[in-house]
Design a protein around this motif. Structure first.
Motif, PDB file in Angstrom:
ATOM      1  N   TYR A  53       0.765  -1.261  -0.069  1.00 49.32           N
ATOM      2  CA  TYR A  53       0.069  -0.176  -0.064  1.00 49.32           C
ATOM      3  C   TYR A  53       1.006   1.223   0.113  1.00 49.32           C
ATOM      4  O   TYR A  53       0.652   2.242  -0.592  1.00 49.32           O
ATOM      5  CB  TYR A  53      -0.659  -0.065   1.346  1.00 49.32           C
ATOM      6  CG  TYR A  53      -2.180  -0.854   1.345  1.00 49.32           C
ATOM      7  CD1 TYR A  53      -2.806  -1.341  -0.072  1.00 49.32           C
ATOM      8  CD2 TYR A  53      -2.652  -1.583   2.178  1.00 49.32           C
ATOM      9  CE1 TYR A  53      -3.820  -1.840  -0.042  1.00 49.32           C
ATOM     10  CE2 TYR A  53      -3.770  -2.267   2.316  1.00 49.32           C
ATOM     11  CZ  TYR A  53      -4.306  -2.445   1.159  1.00 49.32           C
ATOM     12  OH  TYR A  53      -5.384  -3.569   1.126  1.00 49.32           O
ATOM     13  N   ARG A  54       2.066   1.290   0.926  1.00 54.24           N
ATOM     14  CA  ARG A  54       2.538   2.352   1.044  1.00 54.24           C
ATOM     15  C   ARG A  54       3.514   2.520  -0.318  1.00 54.24           C
ATOM     16  O   ARG A  54       3.354   3.716  -0.952  1.00 54.24           O
ATOM     17  CB  ARG A  54       3.821   2.264   2.156  1.00 54.24           C
ATOM     18  CG  ARG A  54       4.484   3.656   2.444  1.00 54.24           C
ATOM     19  CD  ARG A  54       5.335   3.275   3.726  1.00 54.24           C
ATOM     20  NE  ARG A  54       6.388   2.289   3.530  1.00 54.24           N
ATOM     21  CZ  ARG A  54       7.375   2.097   2.683  1.00 54.24           C
ATOM     22  NH1 ARG A  54       7.577   2.953   1.832  1.00 54.24           N
ATOM     23  NH2 ARG A  54       7.908   0.788   2.681  1.00 54.24           N
ATOM     24  N   LEU A  55       3.865   1.669  -0.944  1.00 55.48           N
ATOM     25  CA  LEU A  55       4.684   1.759  -2.263  1.00 55.48           C
ATOM     26  C   LEU A  55       3.572   2.249  -3.477  1.00 55.48           C
ATOM     27  O   LEU A  55       4.138   3.151  -4.190  1.00 55.48           O
ATOM     28  CB  LEU A  55       5.283   0.481  -2.842  1.00 55.48           C
ATOM     29  CG  LEU A  55       6.762   0.091  -1.945  1.00 55.48           C
ATOM     30  CD1 LEU A  55       7.060  -1.148  -2.230  1.00 55.48           C
ATOM     31  CD2 LEU A  55       7.671   1.014  -2.499  1.00 55.48           C
ATOM     32  N   ARG A  56       2.660   1.873  -3.321  1.00 56.03           N
ATOM     33  CA  ARG A  56       1.517   2.081  -4.157  1.00 56.03           C
ATOM     34  C   ARG A  56       1.189   3.736  -4.419  1.00 56.03           C
ATOM     35  O   ARG A  56       1.143   4.268  -4.978  1.00 56.03           O
ATOM     36  CB  ARG A  56       0.306   1.028  -4.017  1.00 56.03           C
ATOM     37  CG  ARG A  56      -0.752   1.534  -4.964  1.00 56.03           C
ATOM     38  CD  ARG A  56      -0.933   0.634  -6.034  1.00 56.03           C
ATOM     39  NE  ARG A  56      -2.130   0.825  -6.809  1.00 56.03           N
ATOM     40  CZ  ARG A  56      -2.425   1.277  -7.935  1.00 56.03           C
ATOM     41  NH1 ARG A  56      -1.474   1.557  -8.761  1.00 56.03           N
ATOM     42  NH2 ARG A  56      -3.534   1.501  -8.500  1.00 56.03           N
ATOM     43  N   THR A  57       1.057   3.998  -2.875  1.00 52.91           N
ATOM     44  CA  THR A  57       0.759   5.544  -2.557  1.00 52.91           C
ATOM     45  C   THR A  57       1.833   6.359  -3.288  1.00 52.91           C
ATOM     46  O   THR A  57       1.947   7.158  -3.961  1.00 52.91           O
ATOM     47  CB  THR A  57       0.568   5.838  -1.302  1.00 52.91           C
ATOM     48  OG1 THR A  57      -0.648   5.077  -0.765  1.00 52.91           O
ATOM     49  CG2 THR A  57       0.106   7.203  -1.064  1.00 52.91           C
ATOM     50  N   ASP A  58       3.265   6.073  -2.699  1.00 50.28           N
ATOM     51  CA  ASP A  58       4.109   6.749  -2.866  1.00 50.28           C
ATOM     52  C   ASP A  58       4.965   6.754  -4.416  1.00 50.28           C
ATOM     53  O   ASP A  58       5.334   8.035  -4.857  1.00 50.28           O
ATOM     54  CB  ASP A  58       5.645   6.484  -2.159  1.00 50.28           C
ATOM     55  CG  ASP A  58       5.178   6.633  -0.487  1.00 50.28           C
ATOM     56  OD1 ASP A  58       4.356   7.189  -0.349  1.00 50.28           O
ATOM     57  OD2 ASP A  58       5.993   5.980   0.204  1.00 50.28           O
ATOM     58  N   LEU A  82     -11.022   1.892  -9.613  1.00 50.89           N
ATOM     59  CA  LEU A  82      -9.582   1.823  -8.642  1.00 50.89           C
ATOM     60  C   LEU A  82      -8.944   3.047  -8.731  1.00 50.89           C
ATOM     61  O   LEU A  82      -8.676   3.493  -9.813  1.00 50.89           O
ATOM     62  CB  LEU A  82      -8.832   0.500  -9.029  1.00 50.89           C
ATOM     63  CG  LEU A  82      -7.823   0.064  -8.440  1.00 50.89           C
ATOM     64  CD1 LEU A  82      -7.938  -0.746  -7.135  1.00 50.89           C
ATOM     65  CD2 LEU A  82      -6.595  -0.606  -9.206  1.00 50.89           C
ATOM     66  N   SER A  83      -8.767   3.381  -7.562  1.00 47.13           N
ATOM     67  CA  SER A  83      -8.014   4.713  -7.416  1.00 47.13           C
ATOM     68  C   SER A  83      -6.435   4.398  -7.719  1.00 47.13           C
ATOM     69  O   SER A  83      -5.871   3.245  -7.415  1.00 47.13           O
ATOM     70  CB  SER A  83      -7.917   5.542  -6.157  1.00 47.13           C
ATOM     71  OG  SER A  83      -9.568   5.851  -6.207  1.00 47.13           O
ATOM     72  N   GLU A  84      -5.674   5.520  -8.024  1.00 50.61           N
ATOM     73  CA  GLU A  84      -4.385   5.326  -8.301  1.00 50.61           C
ATOM     74  C   GLU A  84      -3.412   4.744  -6.918  1.00 50.61           C
ATOM     75  O   GLU A  84      -2.316   4.306  -7.339  1.00 50.61           O
ATOM     76  CB  GLU A  84      -3.515   6.626  -8.628  1.00 50.61           C
ATOM     77  CG  GLU A  84      -3.721   7.045 -10.139  1.00 50.61           C
ATOM     78  CD  GLU A  84      -3.158   5.994 -10.883  1.00 50.61           C
ATOM     79  OE1 GLU A  84      -1.592   5.733 -11.019  1.00 50.61           O
ATOM     80  OE2 GLU A  84      -3.584   5.098 -11.833  1.00 50.61           O
ATOM     81  N   ASP A  85      -3.975   4.926  -5.865  1.00 49.20           N
ATOM     82  CA  ASP A  85      -3.283   4.431  -4.494  1.00 49.20           C
ATOM     83  C   ASP A  85      -3.736   3.099  -4.158  1.00 49.20           C
ATOM     84  O   ASP A  85      -3.614   2.663  -2.938  1.00 49.20           O
ATOM     85  CB  ASP A  85      -3.196   5.671  -3.448  1.00 49.20           C
ATOM     86  CG  ASP A  85      -4.596   5.929  -2.888  1.00 49.20           C
ATOM     87  OD1 ASP A  85      -5.549   5.533  -3.550  1.00 49.20           O
ATOM     88  OD2 ASP A  85      -4.807   6.736  -1.922  1.00 49.20           O
ATOM     89  N   GLU A  86      -4.858   2.513  -4.900  1.00 49.79           N
ATOM     90  CA  GLU A  86      -5.627   1.333  -4.026  1.00 49.79           C
ATOM     91  C   GLU A  86      -5.085   0.025  -4.829  1.00 49.79           C
ATOM     92  O   GLU A  86      -4.323   0.172  -5.901  1.00 49.79           O
ATOM     93  CB  GLU A  86      -7.112   1.664  -4.380  1.00 49.79           C
ATOM     94  CG  GLU A  86      -7.670   2.444  -3.390  1.00 49.79           C
ATOM     95  CD  GLU A  86      -9.152   2.655  -3.913  1.00 49.79           C
ATOM     96  OE1 GLU A  86      -9.892   2.607  -2.802  1.00 49.79           O
ATOM     97  OE2 GLU A  86      -9.591   2.723  -5.000  1.00 49.79           O
ATOM     98  N   ILE A  87      -5.214  -0.857  -3.963  1.00 52.21           N
ATOM     99  CA  ILE A  87      -4.959  -2.369  -4.507  1.00 52.21           C
ATOM    100  C   ILE A  87      -6.356  -3.109  -4.080  1.00 52.21           C
ATOM    101  O   ILE A  87      -6.933  -2.925  -3.196  1.00 52.21           O
ATOM    102  CB  ILE A  87      -3.875  -2.903  -3.526  1.00 52.21           C
ATOM    103  CG1 ILE A  87      -2.488  -2.177  -4.109  1.00 52.21           C
ATOM    104  CG2 ILE A  87      -3.916  -4.613  -4.106  1.00 52.21           C
ATOM    105  CD1 ILE A  87      -1.360  -2.621  -3.373  1.00 52.21           C
ATOM    106  N   LEU A  88      -6.924  -3.830  -5.149  1.00 53.94           N
ATOM    107  CA  LEU A  88      -7.985  -4.884  -4.960  1.00 53.94           C
ATOM    108  C   LEU A  88      -7.416  -5.914  -3.930  1.00 53.94           C
ATOM    109  O   LEU A  88      -6.687  -6.556  -4.207  1.00 53.94           O
ATOM    110  CB  LEU A  88      -8.337  -5.257  -6.216  1.00 53.94           C
ATOM    111  CG  LEU A  88      -9.380  -6.621  -6.079  1.00 53.94           C
ATOM    112  CD1 LEU A  88     -10.593  -6.153  -5.160  1.00 53.94           C
ATOM    113  CD2 LEU A  88      -9.835  -7.271  -7.234  1.00 53.94           C
TER     114      LEU A  88
END
Ligand SMILES: Cc1cc2nc3c(=O)[nH]c(=O)nc-3n(C[C@H](O)[C@H](O)[C@H](O)COP(=O)(O)OP(=O)(O)OC[C@H]3O[C@@H](n4cnc5c(N)ncnc54)[C@H](O)[C@@H]3O)c2cc1C
Ligand code: FES
Ligand code: FES
Lengths: 155, 287
Positions: free
Chosen positions: B17-22, B159-165
């Motif tokens: 999640y953190r990597l996806r956000t950053d 799906l948002s840019e910072d999300e994971i299913l």
């Protein structure tokens, strides 16, 4: 990225782009040329290898995703009794012509027989359904796998 | 100069999640869609043009959990793994056995099928008929979205840019029977021209619940609760006389995107036949 796995029983580490295709790493870095490239997009099975005993298309597998896995190519498999059983049966049944598809079919047969040592013809056809052969018309291959499955105590 | 992909292999879902956000990195589960989409000529490295986030190995995303009211499927559970799980509904298992080939099923995931959001995604009509919802997570928390509100168009979803299913939630419900059919050119590896999922519940001779979801015949899965309502609780004898008419109500909903796999006329014709055959089978069912 450093990626560790075993290939044909040997521990290896590669330092490469993790998105590289496992196919290219096996052929270009290790010289396992029994892993063939046919379609390059998951349709033909020529590039099949076993990853932790399961059949996988190496052309659509990024090498970084096999971290920690055991990979078996036809070069490793050919030293086994099971390989010799399949080889003999395929030869007898006429399951090989040009041979380009053969490593993929042999590994598909192994993946099937290790889960299901006495498959029906339908199960054999399902087990090799990811593999294409342009020469044999499949009957010889199916027959070969059937015969191999009859070998006593090999699977 | 050859550029290297920037790739992350997180050790936990939190880290993912953190990597996806950053970094906004692109999640890769089984890679069976992505590696084909970004393939280059033989020998060259596939390059999505943005960082990649491997998630297929994460244990938190690779599990099936059965609860009293629902079954929760981790998004990165492979098709092969799902086939071996008792809690997975039979209609979904049937769909999976007709999807691609064993090597694809050993790597491909149902989360990838959903997030790819292709009109030809085979699990989509089944998941619509089962009325699944999706748990989307990011570094701040989770939200749950029904599948029919998640997929918004061909290749498009919420799906948002910072999300994971994270998970697919399948509510448990009673059914008397189900039907899954896939129309394609070749058994293995062929994408569907039409995929059809039907579920029904019959009690004391009446249809109490019926769900029909059809894939590959429109930009998103076709399901009409309005038409379904007209079938529920009407006497079986009058339904028996009108299966063709009932099926024809779906005709205006069949608007396939243009592709090389089939024509509108063929898809519409065959879809109506599939619906009619399903209704006929439902009516023949005792109960
Ligand atoms: C030869 C071949 C045959 C095929 N046959 C069929 C078929 O018969 N039916 C069918 O429906 N499909 C078929 N496919 C397509 C594909 O295998 C499926 O769509 C599969 O389910 C994709 O899963 P994956 O994990 O490999 O996805 P990936 O390639 O890893 O990802 C697909 C997309 O989803 C995103 N994504 C994946 N997981 C997540 C997540 N957890 N959170 C957020 N985003 C995510 C990725 O960023 C990407 O955009 C076939 C593919 C090939 C190559
Ligand atoms: S080369 Fe991999 S499946 Fe054809
Ligand atoms: S023997 Fe030639 S492709 Fe199979």
């Amino acid at each position: 990225m450093k990626i560790k796995f075993t290939v044909n029983g040997r521990p290896e580490t590669v330092d490469t782009d993790p998105m590289r295709r496992l196919l290219d790493v096996l052929r270009d870095d290790f010289g396992f040329l029994g892993v063939k490239e046919g379609c390059g997009e998951g349709e033909c099975g020529a590039c099949s290898v076993l990853v932790n005993g399961e059949i996988v298309f190496s052309c659509i597998t990024p090498v970084g995703t096999v971290e920690g896995s055991e990979i078996l190519t036809i070069e490793g498999y050919r030293n086994t009794e099971r390989y010799r059983a399949i080889e003999a049966a395929m030869e007898e049944a006429g399951g090989v012509q040009c041979g380009f598809c053969t490593p993929g079919f042999v590994l598909a047969a192994e993946a099937l027989l290790r889960k299901n040592p006495h498959p029906s013809e339908d199960e054999i056809r399902e087990g090799i359904s990811g593999n294409l052969c342009r020469c044999t018309g499949y009957s010889g291959i199916v027959e070969g796998i059937k015969k191999a499955a009859e070998s006593e105590g090999v699977w | 100069m050859v550029t290297q992909n920037v790739v992350y292999r997180p050790g936990s879902l939190e880290e993912a999640y953190r990597l996806r956000t950053d970094t906004g990195a692109l999640p890769l589960a089984g890679g069976t869609d992505l590696m084909v989409r970004y393939r280059k000529t033989a020998g060259l490295v596939p390059d999505p043009g943005r960082p990649v986030l491997f998630i297929g190995h994460l244990k938190d995303l690779r599990r099936v959990e059965e609860r009293a009211e629902e079954v929760r499927i981790g998004s990165c559970t492979t098709y092969t793994e799902l086939l071996s799980q008792k809690a997975v509904p039979e209609i979904l298992k049937r769909c999976i056995t007709l999807l691609a080939s064993p090597p694809i099923r050993n790597r491909g995931t149902v989360g990838g099928n959903i997030c790819n959001s292709s009109p030809a995604g085979d699990t989509l009509p089944v998941l619509h008929a089962l009325e699944c919802s999706l748990v989307l997570g990011n570094i701040r928390g989770e939200r749950t979205v029904p599948i029919d509100r998640f997929i918004t168009g061909p290749g498009e979803n919420a799906l948002s840019e910072d999300e994971i299913l994270k998970e697919i939630v399948i509510p448990k419900a009673a059914f008397s029977g189900w039907c899954y059919r896939k129309i394609g050119t070749r058994r293995a590896n062929a994408l569907a021209k039409i995929s059809f999922a039907g579920l029904y519940l019959i009690e004391s001779g009446e249809v109490h619940d019926i769900r029909i979801a059809i894939g590959a015949v429109a930009p998103t899965v076709v399901r009409s609760r309005e038409i379904e309502k007209t079938i529920i609780r009407i006497p079986r004898t009058s339904l028996q006389r009108s299966t063709v008419e009932m099926a024809a109500r779906y005709r205006p909903l069949i608007r396939p995107i243009t592709d090389q796999r089939s024509t509108t006329g063929y898809r519409a014709g065959v879809t109506l036949v599939l619906i009619e055959q399903f209704l006929t089978a439902v009516l023949q069912k005792k109960g």
